[in-house]
Design an enzyme around this catalytic site. Sequence first.
Site, PDB file in Angstrom:
ATOM      1  N   ARG A 171       0.859  -1.177   0.000  1.00 41.43           N
ATOM      2  CA  ARG A 171       0.000   0.000   0.000  1.00 41.43           C
ATOM      3  C   ARG A 171       0.901   1.234   0.000  1.00 41.43           C
ATOM      4  NH1 ARG A 171      -3.297  -2.881  -1.570  1.00 41.43           N
ATOM      5  NH2 ARG A 171      -5.371  -3.358  -0.771  1.00 41.43           N
ATOM      6  N   ASP A 197       4.416  -0.210  -7.063  1.00 42.71           N
ATOM      7  CA  ASP A 197       3.143  -0.563  -7.705  1.00 42.71           C
ATOM      8  C   ASP A 197       2.001   0.200  -7.047  1.00 42.71           C
ATOM      9  OD1 ASP A 197       1.549  -2.158  -9.534  1.00 42.71           O
ATOM     10  OD2 ASP A 197       0.796  -3.189  -7.750  1.00 42.71           O
ATOM     11  N   GLU A 204      -2.716   7.566  -4.698  1.00 47.79           N
ATOM     12  CA  GLU A 204      -3.100   6.955  -5.982  1.00 47.79           C
ATOM     13  C   GLU A 204      -4.599   7.005  -6.277  1.00 47.79           C
ATOM     14  OE1 GLU A 204      -1.816   2.812  -5.120  1.00 47.79           O
ATOM     15  OE2 GLU A 204      -3.909   2.236  -5.333  1.00 47.79           O
ATOM     16  N   HIS A 250      -0.781  -0.085  -9.636  1.00 43.62           N
ATOM     17  CA  HIS A 250      -1.487  -1.074  -8.816  1.00 43.62           C
ATOM     18  C   HIS A 250      -1.942  -2.260  -9.667  1.00 43.62           C
ATOM     19  CE1 HIS A 250      -3.557  -1.220  -4.672  1.00 43.62           C
ATOM     20  NE2 HIS A 250      -3.459  -2.447  -5.139  1.00 43.62           N
TER      21      HIS A 250
HETATM   22  P1  NAI Z   1      -1.230 -11.403   4.817  1.00 48.69           P
HETATM   23  O1  NAI Z   1      -2.290 -10.976   5.777  1.00 48.69           O
HETATM   24  O2  NAI Z   1      -1.164 -12.849   4.419  1.00 48.69           O
HETATM   25  O3  NAI Z   1       0.219 -10.993   5.385  1.00 48.69           O
HETATM   26  C1  NAI Z   1       0.494  -9.762   5.952  1.00 48.69           C
HETATM   27  C2  NAI Z   1       1.647  -9.964   6.931  1.00 48.69           C
HETATM   28  O4  NAI Z   1       1.998  -8.683   7.464  1.00 48.69           O
HETATM   29  C3  NAI Z   1       1.289 -10.878   8.109  1.00 48.69           C
HETATM   30  O5  NAI Z   1       2.271 -11.865   8.298  1.00 48.69           O
HETATM   31  C4  NAI Z   1       1.227  -9.910   9.290  1.00 48.69           C
HETATM   32  O6  NAI Z   1       1.627 -10.527  10.510  1.00 48.69           O
HETATM   33  C5  NAI Z   1       2.235  -8.857   8.855  1.00 48.69           C
HETATM   34  N1  NAI Z   1       2.090  -7.616   9.592  1.00 48.69           N
HETATM   35  C6  NAI Z   1       0.975  -7.081  10.149  1.00 48.69           C
HETATM   36  N2  NAI Z   1       1.288  -5.915  10.780  1.00 48.69           N
HETATM   37  C7  NAI Z   1       2.618  -5.735  10.605  1.00 48.69           C
HETATM   38  C8  NAI Z   1       3.533  -4.744  11.040  1.00 48.69           C
HETATM   39  N3  NAI Z   1       3.127  -3.704  11.790  1.00 48.69           N
HETATM   40  N4  NAI Z   1       4.819  -4.864  10.686  1.00 48.69           N
HETATM   41  C9  NAI Z   1       5.258  -5.918   9.959  1.00 48.69           C
HETATM   42  N5  NAI Z   1       4.429  -6.908   9.519  1.00 48.69           N
HETATM   43  C10 NAI Z   1       3.136  -6.810   9.848  1.00 48.69           C
HETATM   44  O7  NAI Z   1      -1.407 -10.471   3.542  1.00 48.69           O
HETATM   45  P2  NAI Z   1      -0.912 -10.747   2.054  1.00 48.69           P
HETATM   46  O8  NAI Z   1      -1.970 -11.464   1.308  1.00 48.69           O
HETATM   47  O9  NAI Z   1       0.458 -11.293   2.080  1.00 48.69           O
HETATM   48  O10 NAI Z   1      -0.888  -9.246   1.478  1.00 48.69           O
HETATM   49  C11 NAI Z   1       0.041  -8.281   1.937  1.00 48.69           C
HETATM   50  C12 NAI Z   1      -0.383  -6.909   1.447  1.00 48.69           C
HETATM   51  O11 NAI Z   1      -0.260  -6.875   0.021  1.00 48.69           O
HETATM   52  C13 NAI Z   1      -1.880  -6.588   1.695  1.00 48.69           C
HETATM   53  O12 NAI Z   1      -2.062  -6.015   2.968  1.00 48.69           O
HETATM   54  C14 NAI Z   1      -2.198  -5.615   0.601  1.00 48.69           C
HETATM   55  O13 NAI Z   1      -2.036  -4.308   1.105  1.00 48.69           O
HETATM   56  C15 NAI Z   1      -1.149  -5.882  -0.473  1.00 48.69           C
HETATM   57  N6  NAI Z   1      -1.705  -6.346  -1.742  1.00 48.69           N
HETATM   58  C16 NAI Z   1      -1.398  -5.640  -2.879  1.00 48.69           C
HETATM   59  C17 NAI Z   1      -1.866  -6.040  -4.109  1.00 48.69           C
HETATM   60  C18 NAI Z   1      -1.500  -5.325  -5.372  1.00 48.69           C
HETATM   61  O14 NAI Z   1      -2.127  -5.561  -6.426  1.00 48.69           O
HETATM   62  N7  NAI Z   1      -0.501  -4.455  -5.378  1.00 48.69           N
HETATM   63  C19 NAI Z   1      -2.760  -7.206  -4.217  1.00 48.69           C
HETATM   64  C20 NAI Z   1      -2.983  -7.906  -2.971  1.00 48.69           C
HETATM   65  C21 NAI Z   1      -2.488  -7.465  -1.776  1.00 48.69           C
END
Ligand code: NAI
Length: 345
Positions: free
Chosen positions: A231, A255, A260, A292
């Site tokens: 994000r 990305d 945005e 994105h």
């Molecule tokens: P997920 O929920 O599987 O993993 C997120 C990880 O971040 C977890 O292990 C969590 O413990 C950790 N986390 C939470 N708070 C934290 C902090 N303060 N410091 C460090 N780590 C922390 O999520 P996933 O599926 O891996 O997605 C990650 C991010 O990718 C999403 O939150 C979303 O913003 C972004 N995303 C972007 C996309 C794009 O098209 N550019 C598409 C899908 C997701």
Amino acid sequence: MIKIVFFDSKEYDIASFLKVMDKNTFECKFLEAKLTLDTVDLAKENDVVCVFVNDTVDDKVIDKLYEYGIKLIALRCAGYNNVDVRYAFRKIHVVHVPAYSPYAVAEHAMALLLTSIRRIHKAYNRTRDFNFSLTGLAGFDLYGKTVGVIGTGKIGRVFIDICKGFGMNVIAYDKFPIADANIEYVTLDELFRKSDIISLHCPLTPDTKHMINNNAINKMKKGVVIINTSRGALIDTEALLEGIKDRIIGAACLDVYEEEADIFFEDKSGHIMDDDTLSRLLSMPNVIVTSHQAFLTNEALDNIASTTLSNIKSYFDNDGMCDNELCYHCGNIESCKKNRKQRCF
Ligand code: NAI
């Protein structure tokens, strides 16, 4: 019939949803407009509002949706920082698509990294102009470099596996580290100091907003490459620009961008760009921006459509219960989502 209104829908959304939609169960209206307080009236006379990453679902919009009798907000994405889930609690249920293709996003992160450090974007333009000079195209090997991964969830872990395939040393930071995951966790400070490349895979929360700021950048190795597919607001863009000008940041692969919302996903060519910060970023030779698009693979689109529709059907068939609900029942989204075996409210 379950009536769904889709906000911010694009051609590829419509195609993927129409492909898997049961027309006897769902009646869909696809709108180009983003959901905001100005457009919320378009949600009237529907059961479900389906939104994406840059729709605004704040307290005022939620009040209106509640007044119009909307029963469910269905996010067709994983991240939910644009929805005030706490405010929606006891008013409207919220569901999301927790995973649709972590590979799509992790592979895009690596594509950005390789493009940037091997100057593929520059070489592509040169050879199309019959310029076969190599001057200025020198890159560096990924083999043996240290990559710091922030957030070791679904996407972060796939990215780690990809990096290991390149022979890179991987270190990671996560607020909630996974036990026995064969991941070398370090403190955030250590990650900033040791990494040649830093890739962000954590959600945007009050905790993580501007985690890449002046203070963090000043701890980083000279020439560090920063990748952000999570994000935009994880990075303080002004601090990033300063880091680039101070020659600390060697390259940025973005990305996502913190401002945005009114720009990405739209064709702005031929328009005057009002956002000076984005213009400055785009003028840097070592910054690559994609709008994105990390999620945008056929596999991910199919999964988004089928999971969103099955979330909606599950909610209506099971008296308001859905495994993918974003619940505030216990005041803690993370633990509640994982442990809940009953409806949220
Ligand atoms: P997920 O929920 O599987 O993993 C997120 C990880 O971040 C977890 O292990 C969590 O413990 C950790 N986390 C939470 N708070 C934290 C902090 N303060 N410091 C460090 N780590 C922390 O999520 P996933 O599926 O891996 O997605 C990650 C991010 O990718 C999403 O939150 C979303 O913003 C972004 N995303 C972007 C996309 C794009 O098209 N550019 C598409 C899908 C997701």
